[in-house]
Design an enzyme around this catalytic site. Sequence first.
Site, PDB file in Angstrom:
ATOM      1  N   CYS A 257      26.700  40.523  29.648  1.00 33.95           N
ATOM      2  CA  CYS A 257      27.249  41.454  28.662  1.00 33.95           C
ATOM      3  C   CYS A 257      26.187  41.872  27.624  1.00 33.95           C
ATOM      4  CB  CYS A 257      28.486  40.856  28.009  1.00 33.95           C
ATOM      5  SG  CYS A 257      29.648  42.100  27.422  1.00 33.95           S
ATOM      6  N   HIS A 343      32.141  39.607  32.937  1.00 35.70           N
ATOM      7  CA  HIS A 343      32.257  38.184  32.616  1.00 35.70           C
ATOM      8  C   HIS A 343      32.683  37.371  33.846  1.00 35.70           C
ATOM      9  CE1 HIS A 343      31.721  38.158  28.207  1.00 35.70           C
ATOM     10  NE2 HIS A 343      32.110  39.414  28.315  1.00 35.70           N
ATOM     11  N   GLU A 345      32.665  34.214  34.218  1.00 34.43           N
ATOM     12  CA  GLU A 345      33.338  32.966  33.823  1.00 34.43           C
ATOM     13  C   GLU A 345      34.823  33.164  33.566  1.00 34.43           C
ATOM     14  OE1 GLU A 345      33.279  35.071  30.157  1.00 34.43           O
ATOM     15  OE2 GLU A 345      31.695  34.828  31.658  1.00 34.43           O
TER      16      GLU A 345
END
Length: 370
Positions: A257, A343, A345
């Site tokens: 990001c 993202h 995760e």
Amino acid sequence: MKYTTRQKAILLLSDGTIFYGKSIGIEGTTFGEVCFNTGMTGYQEIFTDPSYFGQIMVATNAHIGNYGVNEEDVESDQIMISGLVCKNFSFNYSRANSSGSLEDYFKKQNLICISDVDTRALVSYIRDNGAMNAVISTDGKSIDELKELLAKVPNMEGLELASKVSTKAPYFVGEETATYKIAALDLGIKKNILRNLAKRDCYIKVFPFDTTYEEMKAFNPDGFFLSNGPGDPDPLFGAIEIAKKILSNDDPVFGICLGHQVLALANGIPTYKMFNGHRGINHPVMNVITGKGEITSQNHGFAVNREALEKHADLEITHLHINDGTVAGMRMKNKNCFSVQYHPEASPGPHDSSYLFDQFIENIKSCVTK
């Protein structure tokens, strides 16, 4: 009684547009850039994500608060959004492992929320007119007073916010006896990123945003990680300098990001503020290297300039956002460096993008064995 006696509330956009709603019971006025997230679940993770610092969140899901909160469902130690706008706020909740209500969670941290807003009309307006500053108020301030206060709020473009959410002192995550050591630059890092690295046999030292490359290198890491975070990447001169030195020394590095944008700037690739940004858990991304699609979680209002990236001799696009063709990932041809705009995760796929952490470890292994 709460549904019949709640105070009237106001959402005022910087262009003068007004939406009305009701306060959930916390009095006050708060400012930020208004944006919307299309996720159907995961509101607690959204509210505690440091990348949302300085933003008023509009939830497109009709019900917020219906499953309460859980102490484990956080991405940082506090709420990061400036305020919340929603359609229906659930004062009652139901989930076996909830530790309390969202109402009490907000009261503890004095997070101002307005509900009973026509969020469909609001999101449509933002989509047509772009992200902009806004104010939500539940304490009876007049429109003229709110306009005067809102005019003083700085725009997100050019705004450095990583310093507001970064750790003040280094800290460690994982087992000290782990195989790999990772130096992570905290620009607004999410806890689940650290969990994903730790469970891959990594010992991570998390450094403040204003750390120097030399301080990070003194940890003798096997790899570097540049985290997500809020605000405009352009003012992050220190982080960009760290990225340049990492690349100069050919250290393995992975960026997510904001970290992805910092790596682009370190290579002379400009970034730009998007009209609306990407915020949700169902964004389709194409891995152009493998030809496979991924369902991704995204949260960013800035992006890397695709045209400039395609002209760069040492960089190549690895991932593209299917909806609008924006850059979702890149890698360097001559360095051990890659990054993504989304993202992995957050696991919306749920595991479509988890290979990126494995890829980082494999890159480190290739350097260790040289």
